[in-house]
Scaffold this motif. Structure first.
Motif, PDB file in Angstrom:
ATOM      1  N   PHE A  29      -8.527   6.959   0.321  1.00 35.11           N
ATOM      2  CA  PHE A  29      -7.630   7.387   1.396  1.00 35.11           C
ATOM      3  C   PHE A  29      -6.353   8.062   0.883  1.00 35.11           C
ATOM      4  N   ASP A  31      -5.826  11.082   0.113  1.00 34.20           N
ATOM      5  CA  ASP A  31      -5.584  12.393   0.743  1.00 34.20           C
ATOM      6  C   ASP A  31      -5.818  12.364   2.247  1.00 34.20           C
ATOM      7  N   ASP A  32      -5.927  11.176   2.822  1.00 39.54           N
ATOM      8  CA  ASP A  32      -6.151  11.059   4.265  1.00 39.54           C
ATOM      9  C   ASP A  32      -4.865  11.395   5.019  1.00 39.54           C
ATOM     10  N   MET A  35      -2.891   8.345   6.385  1.00 40.27           N
ATOM     11  CA  MET A  35      -2.303   7.501   5.353  1.00 40.27           C
ATOM     12  C   MET A  35      -1.166   8.215   4.630  1.00 40.27           C
ATOM     13  N   ARG A  36      -1.258   9.526   4.489  1.00 37.71           N
ATOM     14  CA  ARG A  36      -0.144  10.262   3.891  1.00 37.71           C
ATOM     15  C   ARG A  36       1.068  10.300   4.824  1.00 37.71           C
ATOM     16  N   GLY A 130     -14.798   4.350   3.274  1.00 39.97           N
ATOM     17  CA  GLY A 130     -14.209   5.182   2.240  1.00 39.97           C
ATOM     18  C   GLY A 130     -15.009   5.115   0.954  1.00 39.97           C
ATOM     19  N   GLN A 136     -17.930  10.579  -4.864  1.00 46.16           N
ATOM     20  CA  GLN A 136     -18.279  11.277  -3.624  1.00 46.16           C
ATOM     21  C   GLN A 136     -19.435  12.245  -3.868  1.00 46.16           C
ATOM     22  N   SER A 163     -11.150   9.492  13.203  1.00 44.09           N
ATOM     23  CA  SER A 163     -10.922  10.119  11.900  1.00 44.09           C
ATOM     24  C   SER A 163      -9.743  11.070  11.998  1.00 44.09           C
ATOM     25  N   SER A 164      -8.889  11.040  10.967  1.00 45.30           N
ATOM     26  CA  SER A 164      -7.769  11.984  10.933  1.00 45.30           C
ATOM     27  C   SER A 164      -8.016  13.109   9.925  1.00 45.30           C
ATOM     28  N   LYS A 165      -9.210  13.146   9.349  1.00 46.45           N
ATOM     29  CA  LYS A 165      -9.517  14.129   8.317  1.00 46.45           C
ATOM     30  C   LYS A 165     -10.578  15.090   8.838  1.00 46.45           C
ATOM     31  N   ASN A 168     -14.114  15.529   7.409  1.00 45.11           N
ATOM     32  CA  ASN A 168     -15.105  14.462   7.542  1.00 45.11           C
ATOM     33  C   ASN A 168     -15.953  14.592   8.804  1.00 45.11           C
TER      34      ASN A 168
END
Length: 205
Positions: A29, A31-32, A35-36, A130, A136, A163-165, A168
């Protein structure tokens, strides 16, 4: 000495797995966007994320969720019958506030915003998934996602996640999720994509 190959077979996670799981998820996480937004310091982010995931795993999900891991990934699911219990108690909230510091009010607002859009019908909720970036593309995340969805399908229930990415989203769509809505978090926070998947008949049913 040759390195042992990492297994991507999902196994039930226990509280003894907390160090491995927190390290894995902290890396996953980093680079999520959400979370950043919560952990703004580049130098301290990994340590903060490690403490965060240790807390939510050991105090919430390992007791009230379905937690699985591989050697390089972890996933926390909450079935409908456990969702009322899988919310943080007062001690957990205090611990999270200590970890987040002055970002704690943003975290609270984000949780409340997401909760307002949580589907009311019974469903399996994917709280966290994650994969360590070093692993990955090797199938760890797919194995964990498939394992949880098999359980939801066996129960005849849909699945839900946020999801905030954006990168994904195609991964989840490959497994049958569709975007149900976009939630903008307060204070110039990131967008959360709410995703939903209808149950499928188990193989051989």
């Amino acid at each position: 000495m040759a390195r042992m190959p990492m297994t991507k077979i999902p196994t039930a996670a226990t509280i003894d797995d907390a160090p491995l799981i927190s390290r894995t998820l902290a890396r996953a996480f980093d680079d999520d966007p959400m979370m950043r937004w919560l952990f703004t310091g580049d130098a301290s982010r990994e340590a903060g994320l490690g403490r965060y995931f240790t807390t939510v795993f050991t105090r919430q999900y390992v007791h009230h969720g379905v937690c699985e891991r591989t050697d390089a990934a972890a996933a926390f699911w909450v079935p409908p019958e456990a969702q009322a219990k899988a919310v943080p108690d007062a001690e957990t909230i205090q611990e999270l506030q200590n970890i987040l510091g002055d970002r704690a009010p943003l975290f609270r607002d984000a949780v409340e915003t997401a909760a307002q859009h949580t589907p009311q019908e019974p469903h399996w909720y994917l709280a966290v998934i994650g994969v360590d970036p070093a692993a990955q593309g090797q199938g760890h995340g797919a194995a964990l996602l498939r394992s949880g969805l098999d359980k939801a399908d066996a129960a005849g229930l849909p699945a839900y996640l946020e999801s905030s990415k954006p990168s994904n989203l195609p991964f989840y769509e490959h497994f049958g999720f569709t975007v149900r809505g976009e939630l903008r978090l307060p204070e110039n926070g990131p967008v959360l994509w709410a995703m939903w998947r209808e149950p499928r008949c188990p193989a051989g049913a």
